[in-house]
Scaffold this active site. Structure first.
Site, mmCIF file in Angstrom:
data_model
loop_
_atom_site.group_PDB
_atom_site.id
_atom_site.type_symbol
_atom_site.label_atom_id
_atom_site.label_comp_id
_atom_site.label_asym_id
_atom_site.label_seq_id
_atom_site.Cartn_x
_atom_site.Cartn_y
_atom_site.Cartn_z
ATOM 1 N N ILE A 94 0.840 -1.197 0.000
ATOM 2 C CA ILE A 94 0.000 0.000 0.000
ATOM 3 C C ILE A 94 0.875 1.246 0.000
ATOM 4 O O ILE A 94 1.878 1.303 0.721
ATOM 5 C CB ILE A 94 -0.877 0.023 1.272
ATOM 6 N N CYS A 95 0.479 2.247 -0.771
ATOM 7 C CA CYS A 95 1.088 3.574 -0.680
ATOM 8 C C CYS A 95 -0.012 4.610 -0.869
ATOM 9 O O CYS A 95 -1.190 4.309 -0.678
ATOM 10 C CB CYS A 95 2.246 3.737 -1.662
ATOM 11 N N HIS A 96 0.338 5.814 -1.281
ATOM 12 C CA HIS A 96 -0.657 6.872 -1.423
ATOM 13 C C HIS A 96 -1.564 6.642 -2.635
ATOM 14 O O HIS A 96 -2.780 6.599 -2.502
ATOM 15 C CB HIS A 96 0.038 8.233 -1.510
ATOM 16 N N ILE A 101 -4.004 4.138 -0.792
ATOM 17 C CA ILE A 101 -4.885 4.482 0.321
ATOM 18 C C ILE A 101 -5.856 5.582 -0.070
ATOM 19 O O ILE A 101 -6.941 5.697 0.492
ATOM 20 C CB ILE A 101 -4.076 4.856 1.590
#
Length: 107
Positions: A63-65, A93
């Protein structure tokens, strides 16, 4: 193409039980602002030294931005470490906040 899943598909998997490991590759200040509950923070730059913390007995969702750094992490882990149990959260996210859990702040 590298393997990924949608925020909705991740939500379904999480509702079915803890069959995945969530690994957030953002920076600590981003993680402190918002995160998916139960995720493990391993910033992208720290990943080479922390590969041993990744599960080998279940799928690992990165997961990242917005999904770019986590895709880089996935490619690195596949090519350098031969891991095949990885999925990228498509849209990161940000997409999770908009499409699954509006209680997670958007930035």
């Amino acid at each position: 193409m590298l393997p990924e899943l949608t925020p909705e598909a991740l939500q379904t998997r999480l509702q079915e039980g803890p069959a995945v490991q969530l690994v957030d590759v953002r920076q600590p200040e981003e993680y402190d602002f918002c995160r998916i509950e139960g995720s493990l923070l391993i910033p992208l730059g720290d990943l080479p030294g922390r590969v041993a913390e990744l599960a080998t007995d279940k799928q690992v969702v990165l997961i990242c931005h917005h999904g770019v750094r986590s895709m880089q992490a996935l490619a690195y882990l596949q090519h350098r470490h031969g891991l095949t149990n990885l999925l990228n959260l498509r849209g990161g996210i940000h997409a999770w906040s908009l499409r699954v859990d509006p209680s997670v702040p958007v930035y």
